[in-house]
Scaffold this motif. Structure first.
Motif, mmCIF file in Angstrom:
data_model
loop_
_atom_site.group_PDB
_atom_site.id
_atom_site.type_symbol
_atom_site.label_atom_id
_atom_site.label_comp_id
_atom_site.label_asym_id
_atom_site.label_seq_id
_atom_site.Cartn_x
_atom_site.Cartn_y
_atom_site.Cartn_z
ATOM 1 N N VAL A 28 0.839 -1.210 0.000
ATOM 2 C CA VAL A 28 0.000 0.000 0.000
ATOM 3 C C VAL A 28 0.870 1.255 0.000
ATOM 4 C CG1 VAL A 28 -1.645 1.354 1.359
ATOM 5 C CG2 VAL A 28 -1.965 -1.115 1.119
ATOM 6 N N VAL A 29 1.885 1.269 0.847
ATOM 7 C CA VAL A 29 2.798 2.420 0.911
ATOM 8 C C VAL A 29 3.474 2.635 -0.439
ATOM 9 C CG1 VAL A 29 4.936 3.286 1.948
ATOM 10 C CG2 VAL A 29 3.201 2.203 3.393
ATOM 11 N N SER A 30 3.908 1.539 -1.061
ATOM 12 C CA SER A 30 4.576 1.627 -2.362
ATOM 13 C C SER A 30 3.648 2.205 -3.423
ATOM 14 C CB SER A 30 5.044 0.223 -2.780
ATOM 15 O OG SER A 30 5.483 0.223 -4.112
ATOM 16 N N VAL A 31 2.399 1.749 -3.453
ATOM 17 C CA VAL A 31 1.447 2.216 -4.467
ATOM 18 C C VAL A 31 1.157 3.712 -4.292
ATOM 19 C CG1 VAL A 31 -0.956 2.067 -5.229
ATOM 20 C CG2 VAL A 31 0.366 -0.021 -4.864
ATOM 21 N N PHE A 32 0.909 4.126 -3.052
ATOM 22 C CA PHE A 32 0.619 5.547 -2.818
ATOM 23 C C PHE A 32 1.842 6.414 -3.118
ATOM 24 C CE2 PHE A 32 -3.201 4.139 -0.608
ATOM 25 C CZ PHE A 32 -4.094 5.145 -0.978
ATOM 26 N N PHE A 33 3.028 5.903 -2.857
ATOM 27 C CA PHE A 33 4.249 6.655 -3.179
ATOM 28 C C PHE A 33 4.340 6.870 -4.690
ATOM 29 C CE2 PHE A 33 8.681 6.990 -4.383
ATOM 30 C CZ PHE A 33 9.163 7.936 -3.487
ATOM 31 N N GLU A 34 4.073 5.816 -5.469
ATOM 32 C CA GLU A 34 4.136 5.924 -6.928
ATOM 33 C C GLU A 34 3.112 6.920 -7.462
ATOM 34 O OE1 GLU A 34 6.068 4.502 -9.368
ATOM 35 O OE2 GLU A 34 7.381 3.839 -7.742
ATOM 36 N N ILE A 35 1.907 6.888 -6.900
ATOM 37 C CA ILE A 35 0.840 7.765 -7.394
ATOM 38 C C ILE A 35 1.084 9.216 -6.991
ATOM 39 C CG2 ILE A 35 -1.628 8.311 -7.208
ATOM 40 C CD1 ILE A 35 -2.157 5.301 -6.940
ATOM 41 N N LEU A 36 1.434 9.439 -5.716
ATOM 42 C CA LEU A 36 1.526 10.805 -5.188
ATOM 43 C C LEU A 36 2.843 11.489 -5.524
ATOM 44 C CD1 LEU A 36 -0.101 10.230 -1.675
ATOM 45 C CD2 LEU A 36 -1.161 11.218 -3.704
ATOM 46 N N PHE A 37 3.952 10.749 -5.435
ATOM 47 C CA PHE A 37 5.257 11.383 -5.585
ATOM 48 C C PHE A 37 5.855 11.212 -6.982
ATOM 49 C CE2 PHE A 37 4.784 10.674 -1.029
ATOM 50 C CZ PHE A 37 5.072 11.935 -0.526
ATOM 51 N N ASN A 38 5.472 10.151 -7.667
ATOM 52 C CA ASN A 38 5.970 9.946 -9.030
ATOM 53 C C ASN A 38 4.909 10.264 -10.079
ATOM 54 O OD1 ASN A 38 8.490 9.163 -8.117
ATOM 55 N ND2 ASN A 38 7.988 6.980 -8.097
ATOM 56 N N ASN A 39 3.779 10.774 -9.604
ATOM 57 C CA ASN A 39 2.697 11.229 -10.495
ATOM 58 C C ASN A 39 2.239 10.120 -11.451
ATOM 59 O OD1 ASN A 39 0.877 13.219 -11.310
ATOM 60 N ND2 ASN A 39 2.183 13.862 -13.011
ATOM 61 N N ARG A 40 2.125 8.897 -10.950
ATOM 62 C CA ARG A 40 1.698 7.765 -11.771
ATOM 63 C C ARG A 40 0.174 7.638 -11.716
ATOM 64 N NH1 ARG A 40 5.585 3.870 -12.689
ATOM 65 N NH2 ARG A 40 3.976 2.977 -14.037
ATOM 66 N N THR A 41 -0.502 8.592 -12.343
ATOM 67 C CA THR A 41 -1.972 8.609 -12.292
ATOM 68 C C THR A 41 -2.596 7.419 -13.015
ATOM 69 O OG1 THR A 41 -1.979 10.063 -14.236
ATOM 70 C CG2 THR A 41 -2.119 11.114 -12.071
ATOM 71 N N GLU A 42 -1.828 6.772 -13.906
ATOM 72 C CA GLU A 42 -2.370 5.608 -14.602
ATOM 73 C C GLU A 42 -2.620 4.441 -13.646
ATOM 74 O OE1 GLU A 42 2.178 5.260 -15.139
ATOM 75 O OE2 GLU A 42 0.645 6.814 -14.941
ATOM 76 N N LEU A 43 -2.067 4.549 -12.415
ATOM 77 C CA LEU A 43 -2.278 3.506 -11.412
ATOM 78 C C LEU A 43 -3.558 3.707 -10.605
ATOM 79 C CD1 LEU A 43 1.380 3.204 -10.042
ATOM 80 C CD2 LEU A 43 0.170 1.469 -11.376
ATOM 81 N N LEU A 44 -4.275 4.802 -10.846
ATOM 82 C CA LEU A 44 -5.497 5.080 -10.076
ATOM 83 C C LEU A 44 -6.564 3.999 -10.194
ATOM 84 C CD1 LEU A 44 -5.876 8.951 -10.574
ATOM 85 C CD2 LEU A 44 -5.331 7.713 -8.459
ATOM 86 N N PRO A 45 -6.701 3.306 -11.361
ATOM 87 C CA PRO A 45 -7.670 2.196 -11.407
ATOM 88 C C PRO A 45 -7.391 1.116 -10.372
ATOM 89 C CG PRO A 45 -7.047 2.826 -13.628
ATOM 90 C CD PRO A 45 -6.146 3.590 -12.692
ATOM 91 N N LEU A 46 -6.154 1.028 -9.915
ATOM 92 C CA LEU A 46 -5.812 0.074 -8.869
ATOM 93 C C LEU A 46 -6.555 0.430 -7.578
ATOM 94 C CD1 LEU A 46 -2.187 -1.177 -8.348
ATOM 95 C CD2 LEU A 46 -3.716 -0.864 -6.427
ATOM 96 N N ILE A 47 -6.549 1.722 -7.230
ATOM 97 C CA ILE A 47 -7.288 2.185 -6.043
ATOM 98 C C ILE A 47 -8.778 1.996 -6.251
ATOM 99 C CG2 ILE A 47 -7.675 4.132 -4.493
ATOM 100 C CD1 ILE A 47 -4.795 3.141 -4.550
ATOM 101 N N PHE A 48 -9.246 2.278 -7.461
ATOM 102 C CA PHE A 48 -10.667 2.075 -7.773
ATOM 103 C C PHE A 48 -11.062 0.615 -7.589
ATOM 104 C CE2 PHE A 48 -13.746 0.599 -10.927
ATOM 105 C CZ PHE A 48 -14.867 1.317 -10.542
ATOM 106 N N GLY A 49 -10.206 -0.309 -8.071
ATOM 107 C CA GLY A 49 -10.504 -1.734 -7.940
ATOM 108 C C GLY A 49 -10.656 -2.139 -6.490
ATOM 109 N N PHE A 50 -9.727 -1.688 -5.647
ATOM 110 C CA PHE A 50 -9.804 -2.006 -4.212
ATOM 111 C C PHE A 50 -11.099 -1.458 -3.612
ATOM 112 C CE2 PHE A 50 -9.251 -1.075 0.243
ATOM 113 C CZ PHE A 50 -8.597 -2.184 0.735
ATOM 114 N N ALA A 51 -11.400 -0.181 -3.914
ATOM 115 C CA ALA A 51 -12.587 0.463 -3.339
ATOM 116 C C ALA A 51 -13.878 -0.174 -3.850
ATOM 117 C CB ALA A 51 -12.566 1.957 -3.667
ATOM 118 N N PHE A 52 -13.914 -0.529 -5.134
ATOM 119 C CA PHE A 52 -15.113 -1.124 -5.728
ATOM 120 C C PHE A 52 -15.461 -2.443 -5.056
ATOM 121 C CE2 PHE A 52 -16.850 -4.180 -8.818
ATOM 122 C CZ PHE A 52 -18.059 -3.560 -9.110
#
Length: 279
Positions: A28-52
């Motif tokens: 989880v820490v790794s994924v949020f680091f990639e999205i927030l600090f490396n601007n990897r917005t293409e990974l947002l469906p990953l968060i959507f999948g978890f939430a869905f």
């Protein structure tokens, strides 16, 4: 002796809980680091999948049943159905515009990403994270090394690294064709929890037939062919972690498939034996 055995089982369960929970937190820490600090917005469906899938878990828990195992199985059935449909959709769309031989070329599988494949893989990765958390929180696992937790651990590692590096995405989409078999695994579990266990009924016989056929072709054979393809094209991979990681993941998956096949065989024999005794 029974008390000592229970204590040993509880100790093993506690050890498995802390190990797999720790790895999930690091993920989880790794994924949020990639999205927030490396601007990897293409990974947002990953968060959507978890939430869905977490939302669907809440729906099942509040409107269908409070039984954690039934709720977990219903969500897993939804994931298998949606993932199977998405993989078939992606492959059909590619077959419409490509020759079969070109579709499975090394460059296509490793360096190219089919339309929708990246997002589909992200959403499935989010599901595996959700499912790992749900099983840990409700103790839906057993054994010294719980095979289901190990399965999710391998998938999360392989899928996430592939998503980070944007390589072998199409290979991983092909591995998800095994979710066709998972549908019938979950259907069987729901059927048994509903008390439908008459092995002589057409419904149960049909379910077992589809369960075995999809296990052989959608899971066992497909994963063996993918592994052979990796070995055949080993010299075409560039130096790096892609090939070792892919081979490690597929060897792990094939071993788990063997154990799953043995479990299915034993379950089939057990159900048939029970029906013979009842008759």
């Amino acid at each position: 002796m029974a008390t000592d055995r229970r204590r040993a089982q509880n100790k093993n369960a506690t050890g498995a809980f802390f190990f797999f929970m720790a790895t999930l937190i690091m993920w989880v820490v790794s994924v949020f680091f990639e999205i927030l600090f490396n601007n990897r917005t293409e990974l947002l469906p990953l968060i959507f999948g978890f939430a869905f899938y977490q939302f669907f878990n809440w729906v099942c828990r509040n409107f269908i049943s409070r039984d954690p195992l039934l709720v977990n199985t219903c969500v897993s059935l939804l994931h298998s159905s949606l993932t199977s449909a998405s993989v078939v959709f992606i492959l059909v769309k590619q077959l419409e515009s490509n020759v079969v031989d070109e579709l499975f070329e090394h460059s296509q599988l490793v360096n190219t990403t089919w339309p929708w494949a990246y997002s589909a893989l992200c959403i499935s990765c989010g599901y595996f994270a959700y499912d790992q958390l749900d099983m840990l929180l409700y103790g839906l696992y057993s054994g010294w090394i719980p095979s289901i937790l190990l399965h999710h651990f391998i998938l999360l590692g392989c899928f996430t690294l592939a998503l980070y590096r944007n390589v072998t995405i199409n290979y991983l989409i092909l591995t998800l064709i095994c979710e066709l078999h998972s549908i019938f695994l979950h259907v069987r579990k729901v059927r048994r929890m509903a008390g439908i266990r008459d092995g002589k009924s057409k419904l149960v016989k049909t379910e077992w037939f589809l369960n075995i056929v999809t296990f052989l072709f959608a899971r066992l054979l497909s994963h063996i062919l993918i592994t052979l393809k990796l070995v055949k094209d080993a010299s075409k991979f560039e130096k790096g972690v892609e090939l070792p990681l892919a081979l490690f993941g597929m060897v792990g998956m094939n071993l788990l498939n063997v154990f799953l096949g043995l479990d299915l065989f034993n379950a089939f024999r057990r159900e048939n034996r029970n029906n013979v005794h009842e008759s």
